[in-house]
Design a protein around this motif. Structure first.
Motif, PDB file in Angstrom:
ATOM      1  N   GLU A   1      21.022  72.145 -84.111  1.00 27.08           N
ATOM      2  CA  GLU A   1      21.784  70.726 -84.032  1.00 27.08           C
ATOM      3  C   GLU A   1      21.168  69.954 -85.349  1.00 27.08           C
ATOM      4  O   GLU A   1      20.086  69.578 -85.666  1.00 27.08           O
ATOM      5  CB  GLU A   1      21.225  69.911 -82.738  1.00 27.08           C
ATOM      6  CG  GLU A   1      21.821  70.304 -81.436  1.00 27.08           C
ATOM      7  CD  GLU A   1      21.760  69.621 -80.351  1.00 27.08           C
ATOM      8  OE1 GLU A   1      20.626  68.701 -80.385  1.00 27.08           O
ATOM      9  OE2 GLU A   1      22.240  69.783 -79.395  1.00 27.08           O
TER      10      GLU A   1
ATOM     11  N   LEU B   1      16.220  73.627 -83.539  1.00 29.92           N
ATOM     12  CA  LEU B   1      16.885  74.734 -83.074  1.00 29.92           C
ATOM     13  C   LEU B   1      16.420  74.673 -81.552  1.00 29.92           C
ATOM     14  O   LEU B   1      15.363  74.586 -81.349  1.00 29.92           O
ATOM     15  CB  LEU B   1      16.282  76.187 -83.558  1.00 29.92           C
ATOM     16  CG  LEU B   1      16.509  77.222 -83.040  1.00 29.92           C
ATOM     17  CD1 LEU B   1      17.982  77.712 -83.092  1.00 29.92           C
ATOM     18  CD2 LEU B   1      15.931  78.586 -83.741  1.00 29.92           C
TER      19      LEU B   1
ATOM     20  N   ALA C   1      22.884  81.680 -83.851  1.00 34.88           N
ATOM     21  CA  ALA C   1      22.963  80.327 -83.218  1.00 34.88           C
ATOM     22  C   ALA C   1      24.288  79.659 -83.902  1.00 34.88           C
ATOM     23  O   ALA C   1      24.398  79.554 -84.922  1.00 34.88           O
ATOM     24  CB  ALA C   1      21.678  79.620 -83.272  1.00 34.88           C
ATOM     25  N   ASP C   2      24.987  79.124 -82.959  1.00 35.93           N
ATOM     26  CA  ASP C   2      26.011  78.080 -83.571  1.00 35.93           C
ATOM     27  C   ASP C   2      25.114  76.922 -83.993  1.00 35.93           C
ATOM     28  O   ASP C   2      24.034  76.482 -83.920  1.00 35.93           O
ATOM     29  CB  ASP C   2      27.057  77.588 -82.431  1.00 35.93           C
ATOM     30  CG  ASP C   2      27.831  78.536 -81.849  1.00 35.93           C
ATOM     31  OD1 ASP C   2      28.133  79.775 -82.731  1.00 35.93           O
ATOM     32  OD2 ASP C   2      27.967  78.694 -80.619  1.00 35.93           O
ATOM     33  N   VAL C   3      26.087  76.114 -85.012  1.00 35.56           N
ATOM     34  CA  VAL C   3      25.560  74.864 -85.587  1.00 35.56           C
ATOM     35  C   VAL C   3      26.408  73.738 -84.999  1.00 35.56           C
ATOM     36  O   VAL C   3      27.722  73.706 -85.169  1.00 35.56           O
ATOM     37  CB  VAL C   3      25.689  74.844 -87.243  1.00 35.56           C
ATOM     38  CG1 VAL C   3      25.388  73.261 -87.797  1.00 35.56           C
ATOM     39  CG2 VAL C   3      24.980  76.108 -87.757  1.00 35.56           C
ATOM     40  N   ASP C   4      25.727  72.772 -84.478  1.00 36.20           N
ATOM     41  CA  ASP C   4      26.616  71.457 -83.947  1.00 36.20           C
ATOM     42  C   ASP C   4      26.098  70.466 -84.666  1.00 36.20           C
ATOM     43  O   ASP C   4      24.824  69.988 -84.981  1.00 36.20           O
ATOM     44  CB  ASP C   4      25.893  71.354 -82.474  1.00 36.20           C
ATOM     45  CG  ASP C   4      26.436  70.148 -81.656  1.00 36.20           C
ATOM     46  OD1 ASP C   4      27.578  69.708 -82.364  1.00 36.20           O
ATOM     47  OD2 ASP C   4      26.033  69.905 -80.715  1.00 36.20           O
TER      48      ASP C   4
ATOM     49  N   ARG D   1      17.513  81.364 -90.194  1.00 36.50           N
ATOM     50  CA  ARG D   1      18.063  82.736 -89.770  1.00 36.50           C
ATOM     51  C   ARG D   1      17.684  83.718 -90.322  1.00 36.50           C
ATOM     52  O   ARG D   1      17.379  84.752 -89.685  1.00 36.50           O
ATOM     53  CB  ARG D   1      19.581  82.636 -90.137  1.00 36.50           C
ATOM     54  CG  ARG D   1      20.300  81.575 -89.497  1.00 36.50           C
ATOM     55  CD  ARG D   1      22.025  81.942 -89.744  1.00 36.50           C
ATOM     56  NE  ARG D   1      22.977  80.697 -89.377  1.00 36.50           N
ATOM     57  CZ  ARG D   1      23.220  80.395 -88.279  1.00 36.50           C
ATOM     58  NH1 ARG D   1      22.978  81.224 -87.362  1.00 36.50           N
ATOM     59  NH2 ARG D   1      24.033  79.320 -87.813  1.00 36.50           N
TER      60      ARG D   1
ATOM     61  N   ASN E   1      17.074  83.517 -80.961  1.00 35.97           N
ATOM     62  CA  ASN E   1      18.221  82.377 -80.969  1.00 35.97           C
ATOM     63  C   ASN E   1      18.690  82.400 -82.439  1.00 35.97           C
ATOM     64  O   ASN E   1      19.815  81.973 -82.508  1.00 35.97           O
ATOM     65  CB  ASN E   1      17.697  81.164 -80.398  1.00 35.97           C
ATOM     66  CG  ASN E   1      17.726  81.397 -78.806  1.00 35.97           C
ATOM     67  OD1 ASN E   1      18.602  81.400 -78.117  1.00 35.97           O
ATOM     68  ND2 ASN E   1      16.400  81.496 -78.204  1.00 35.97           N
TER      69      ASN E   1
ATOM     70  N   LYS F   1      21.311  77.037 -80.275  1.00 38.65           N
ATOM     71  CA  LYS F   1      22.171  76.239 -81.335  1.00 38.65           C
ATOM     72  C   LYS F   1      21.320  75.360 -82.192  1.00 38.65           C
ATOM     73  O   LYS F   1      20.339  74.908 -81.798  1.00 38.65           O
ATOM     74  CB  LYS F   1      23.293  75.586 -80.626  1.00 38.65           C
ATOM     75  CG  LYS F   1      22.786  74.347 -79.989  1.00 38.65           C
ATOM     76  CD  LYS F   1      24.047  73.665 -79.222  1.00 38.65           C
ATOM     77  CE  LYS F   1      23.237  72.336 -78.528  1.00 38.65           C
ATOM     78  NZ  LYS F   1      24.621  71.681 -77.931  1.00 38.65           N
TER      79      LYS F   1
END
Length: 109
Positions: free
Chosen positions: A5, A18, A103-106, A46, A99, A3
């Motif tokens: 952050e 990351l 990857a999600d973004v927090d 990405r 990854n 993810k």
């Protein structure tokens, strides 16, 4: 799963890390003046992480290997930690490639 952050620095700028699935930071961005610029940096990671030519493999003054991820214009968009060996650095690059794309973004900014 990895993810991104996003966080705000003490100076009020925005940056991201990351992280791999185990929570270890595998890439750290520069500090951006705006959140939207930071989000553009994530999108650039990405995209560019899928091209091995964009990884600049380097050696620090103390001999520790590390890498930079560069955009197509040559600008550094992320830096790695210092590694104990070249093979550990290559594993870090492989982790970014694996990854970053989904990857999600927090957002902690």
């Amino acid at each position: 799963m990895g993810k991104f952050e996003i966080k705000t620095t003490n100076s009020g700028k925005t940056m991201f890390n990351l992280k791999a699935g185990n929570g270890q930071v595998i890439l750290t961005s520069e500090q951006y003046n705006s959140k939207s610029a930071c989000e553009n940096g994530i999108e650039s990671v990405r995209t560019n992480s899928q091209n091995d030519d964009r990884f600049e493999r380097k050696t620090a003054k103390d001999g520790s290997p590390y890498f930079n991820l560069k955009a197509s214009n040559g600008q550094v968009i992320g830096k790695s930690e210092m590694y104990s060996s070249t093979s550990a650095m290559e594993n870090g690059i492989a982790s970014v490639k694996k990854n970053a794309p989904d990857a999600d973004v927090d957002d902690n900014s």
